[in-house]
Design a protein around this motif. Structure first.
Motif, PDB file in Angstrom:
ATOM      1  N   UNK A   4       0.835  -1.205   0.000  1.00 38.31           N
ATOM      2  CA  UNK A   4       0.000   0.000   0.000  1.00 38.31           C
ATOM      3  C   UNK A   4       0.871   1.257   0.000  1.00 38.31           C
ATOM      4  N   UNK A   5       1.979   1.193   0.747  1.00 39.97           N
ATOM      5  CA  UNK A   5       2.861   2.365   0.812  1.00 39.97           C
ATOM      6  C   UNK A   5       3.424   2.690  -0.563  1.00 39.97           C
ATOM      7  N   UNK A  35      -2.561   4.270   7.263  1.00 37.46           N
ATOM      8  CA  UNK A  35      -2.948   2.899   7.630  1.00 37.46           C
ATOM      9  C   UNK A  35      -2.085   2.412   8.789  1.00 37.46           C
ATOM     10  N   UNK A  36      -0.756   2.646   8.667  1.00 36.92           N
ATOM     11  CA  UNK A  36       0.158   2.185   9.722  1.00 36.92           C
ATOM     12  C   UNK A  36      -0.133   2.916  11.036  1.00 36.92           C
ATOM     13  N   UNK A  38      -3.259   1.846  12.684  1.00 36.07           N
ATOM     14  CA  UNK A  38      -3.017   0.563  13.351  1.00 36.07           C
ATOM     15  C   UNK A  38      -2.303   0.771  14.683  1.00 36.07           C
ATOM     16  N   UNK A  39      -1.268   1.623  14.686  1.00 29.28           N
ATOM     17  CA  UNK A  39      -0.538   1.875  15.931  1.00 29.28           C
ATOM     18  C   UNK A  39      -1.464   2.487  16.981  1.00 29.28           C
ATOM     19  N   UNK A  40      -2.367   3.367  16.528  1.00 33.05           N
ATOM     20  CA  UNK A  40      -3.279   4.003  17.475  1.00 33.05           C
ATOM     21  C   UNK A  40      -4.227   2.978  18.073  1.00 33.05           C
ATOM     22  N   UNK A  41      -4.756   2.094  17.233  1.00 33.97           N
ATOM     23  CA  UNK A  41      -5.789   1.172  17.720  1.00 33.97           C
ATOM     24  C   UNK A  41      -5.173   0.071  18.576  1.00 33.97           C
ATOM     25  N   UNK A  50      -1.791  -8.695   9.502  1.00 37.76           N
ATOM     26  CA  UNK A  50      -2.505  -8.246   8.308  1.00 37.76           C
ATOM     27  C   UNK A  50      -2.001  -6.882   7.848  1.00 37.76           C
ATOM     28  N   UNK A  51      -1.858  -5.966   8.829  1.00 40.85           N
ATOM     29  CA  UNK A  51      -1.461  -4.609   8.461  1.00 40.85           C
ATOM     30  C   UNK A  51      -0.094  -4.601   7.807  1.00 40.85           C
ATOM     31  N   UNK A  52       0.844  -5.331   8.386  1.00 42.74           N
ATOM     32  CA  UNK A  52       2.201  -5.337   7.830  1.00 42.74           C
ATOM     33  C   UNK A  52       2.212  -5.959   6.444  1.00 42.74           C
ATOM     34  N   UNK A  53       1.433  -7.042   6.308  1.00 42.36           N
ATOM     35  CA  UNK A  53       1.376  -7.723   4.999  1.00 42.36           C
ATOM     36  C   UNK A  53       0.829  -6.773   3.924  1.00 42.36           C
TER      37      UNK A  53
END
Lengths: 217, 476
Positions: free
Chosen positions: B352-353, B363-364, B367-370, B415-418
């Motif tokens: 995505x990046x 997105x990253x 994710x870190x916030x959640x 999932x996020x990293x992938x």
């Protein structure tokens, strides 16, 4: 007299459990509406004019005429007829529903010993709870989407009876809001049934099980 | 001010029905969002609270819910301006979409502001009915399935909540009221058996709407099929408003001193929610469903925090703020990804990046916030809940809590990293380049603002907000 109507109301649920033709289920909703009106009418001398008007509109017009008429229209459009493939044969359905209704008649007598509960009539309470439970149970075993909506309405009727069993009244505003919400909910569900029948070839609940997490693709 | 928030949308809807112009419809949504925000700021400052219309009030408890609703709605409305341009539907359909969005927000505002349990019930049901169209908006087979499940399950849940209200009426004895202030006043005289019964029904009834397991089944479907701005509203504001009703009823039991029962129920529901999320996130295939499950998890955390009480209540309110903002940002960013890649399947997305830097980093950071990475405010709230568990000597619960959260974190992180990193496949480059032009500036700014608030609140809670939170704690 009043108790007679309530018992008749309870018996309509047995009819619902034992039959499979959807058109007769809708006719049964008409009967339930009339019975609810008669049950309300037994109390009319104690109530204000506003309440009487509201209850008449709710039971006679909405529950007896508008909702069944709408469902008849949906039935005609979607050509749904029988709900044959219920998970459990109709005979066992009838037996289970009878047992629940019997418990509804017997159990409240044990509950209502305390003094604070004098304002509730046990038979009202028992039959309405039995109606709610039978409806919820029937929702789980029926296969046609439209039957689910019909059982949702009978559940609402049961809740209406339960609210009658509490001698105190809700404010009319709350009652009207509840009626409006339930009515719109049924309207929306009816519209969705039309959409579903356009999208899928029959109105089986199993069509609506595509969204899940553990599938095999 | 309350009048403005509640009456303006009705006028706006009438005007929209008469004028039927696409630009006008979008303008009305924006105008309502701005008016909502201004009114909320004034109400928070104590201006215009008097002269209320009956059945609606702003008190210490619902003020914080109103602020969150206002802020998230404003951000979603900004995002919506860009989002609507990416859709190629007819003007009429966009008109319906804007119309129902306004009604939906009105229903949520009504739920939050109502001072009467009956009215709150009516508005909660109204949220179901108004958002049903929004979930069905894309008119696919899947969206009709999601919308059907949503309306049917929520209607049954809400009907059961009404049974709870009738039981509450029975519990009252000779008093006949549904007004929250009156309920609190007389709670000591209520019959405890019927009060407990009514709480069970209301917890499961309103809990259906809040997305607490085991009555959460509509949630992943509805959140994943709705358009992304609507998913953000569903997750960040709708669940909160149902939570507010549960909190209000819980307070009645607290005053009547039969709250032990209620706490156990909340605790069980909370842990089941965490467990369900942990199980399903582990094998998730659709990233919007993953976010939906994460909402269930966070609602579970709120229930657990409420059950613990005491110092954990401060954490609950912080968590409420943090989750709403971070999740709204997450969902809005998922809308960008859906726009870029055109799929919700995790398998078909990587890099995505590389595809779009801004979306990728949002997105990253979402994710870190959640997942409560410091200095996200969720870190503070979860830390306080764990601390509260240790202080109360619930060691086993604490271990379970941390374990489940870790599994969920692992599932989401994987999932996020992938999705974020990795190589972008060659065949998609061209399509993504075309889609990238559709993403306007207003589809990034709201997420940035919300994430900024989440990360700043973790370090510094401004005094006025602290004050509001402390006041709200009294209402739990």
């Amino acid at each position: 007299m009043e108790n007679g109507f309530i018992i008749l109301f309870g018996l309509t649920m047995l009819y619902l459990a034992a039959t499979s033709r959807i058109i007769s289920h809708v006719r049964l909703l008409v009967a339930q509406g009339v019975l609810l009106f008669l049950i309300c009418a037994c109390h009319f001398e104690h109530q204000s004019a506003l309440n009487i008007t509201f209850l008449t509109i709710e039971t006679l017009i909405v529950k007896t005429i508008v909702i069944p008429w709408f469902l008849f229209k949906v039935l005609k459009k979607t050509k749904a007829n029988r709900d044959v493939s219920a998970n459990i044969p109709h005979f066992y359905c009838l037996v289970t529903a009878s047992i629940i209704l019997l418990c509804g008649f017997l159990l409240p007598n044990h509950f209502f010993n305390s003094d604070t509960m004098k304002m509730i009539s046990p038979i009202y309470f028992g039959v309405s709870l039995a109606t709610i439970i039978i409806s919820l149970w029937l929702i789980t075993i029926k296969h046609k989407i439209i039957s689910n909506v019909i059982e949702f309405i009978t559940m609402e009727n049961g809740i209406f009876l339960l609210s009658l069993s509490v001698a105190k009244e809700m404010p009319v505003l709350v009652n009207m809001g509840v009626l409006l919400d339930v009515f719109i909910a049924i309207y929306i569900l009816g519209l969705f049934i039309n959409e579903i029948s356009k999208e899928f070839k029959d109105l089986e609940v199993s069509n609506l099980s595509d969204l899940k997490d553990y599938n095999n693709d | 001010m309350i009048n403005t928030i509640l009456i303006f949308p009705i006028l706006a809807c009438i005007l929209m029905a008469l004028i039927k112009k696409r630009a006008f419809d979008c303008l009305m949504v924006n105008l309502y969002a701005v008016l909502h925000a201004i009114s909320t700021i004034l109400l928070a400052m104590g201006i215009g609270r008097d002269g209320n219309i009956p059945y609606f009030t702003v008190d210490n408890t619902n003020l914080i819910f109103l602020i969150i609703l206002s802020l998230v709605f404003l951000m979603v409305a900004i995002y919506n301006n860009g989002y609507v341009k990416t859709l190629d539907y007819s003007d009429k359909k966009i008109g319906h979409y804007s119309f129902m969005t306004i009604i939906f927000v009105l229903a949520m505002t009504g739920t939050v502001l109502s001072s009467n349990l009956g009215i709150a019930w009516i508005f909660v049901e109204a949220t179901t009915l108004s958002s049903a169209y929004l979930i069905y908006f894309n008119k696919t087979k899947h969206s009709i399935e999601a919308a059907w499940k949503y309306v049917f399950i929520c209607s049954i849940g809400i009907a059961l909540a009404f049974v709870g209200i009738i039981f509450l009426n029975i519990a009252q004895g000779n008093i006949n009221t549904l007004d929250f202030a009156q309920l609190y006043k007389h709670a000591n005289n209520f019959d405890t058996f019927w009060l407990k019964m009514s709480f069970v029904f209301m917890l499961f009834g309103f809990g259906t709407k809040m997305g607490l397991a085991p009555v959460h089944f509509w949630l992943p479907d509805a959140h994943s099929e709705a358009p992304s701005p609507i998913s953000a509203l569903l997750s960040a504001t709708l669940l909160n408003s149902a939570f507010l009703v549960i909190v209000r009823v819980f307070k009645v039991l607290d005053i009547a001193q039969c709250d032990y029962w209620a706490r156990i129920m909340l605790l069980i529901c909370g842990f089941i929610s965490l467990f369900v999320t942990a199980v399903f996130v582990y094998h998730i295939k659709n990233y919007k469903r993953m976010l939906a499950y994460s909402s269930i998890e966070n609602m579970g955390i709120l229930a657990i925090g409420t059950a613990l009480g005491g110092a954990a209540l401060y954490a609950v309110i912080l968590h409420l703020i943090g989750h709403s903002l971070a999740k709204a940002s997450f969902f809005l960013t998922s809308g960008n990804i859906l726009e870029l890649f055109g799929t919700k399947r995790i398998k078909s997305i990587s890099g995505v990046i590389e595809a779009d830097k801004k979306t990728g980093w949002l997105w990253v950071f979402s994710f870190l916030a959640i997942c409560a990475f410091p200095t996200s405010v969720l870190f503070i709230s979860e830390f306080l809940i764990v601390k509260s568990m240790i202080q109360n000597e619930h060691y086993i619960l604490c271990a379970l809590f941390v374990l489940l959260l870790t599994i969920i974190l692992w599932g989401i992180a994987k999932v996020t990293i992938k999705m974020t990193f990795g190589k972008l496949s060659e065949d998609k480059t061209q399509i993504i380049k075309e889609n990238k032009n559709k993403l306007k500036f207003c589809m990034f700014a709201p997420q940035f603002v919300m994430l900024l608030i989440v990360f700043v609140l973790g370090v510094y809670v401004p005094p006025f907000l602290n004050n509001i939170i402390n006041c709200a704690m009294a209402g739990f």
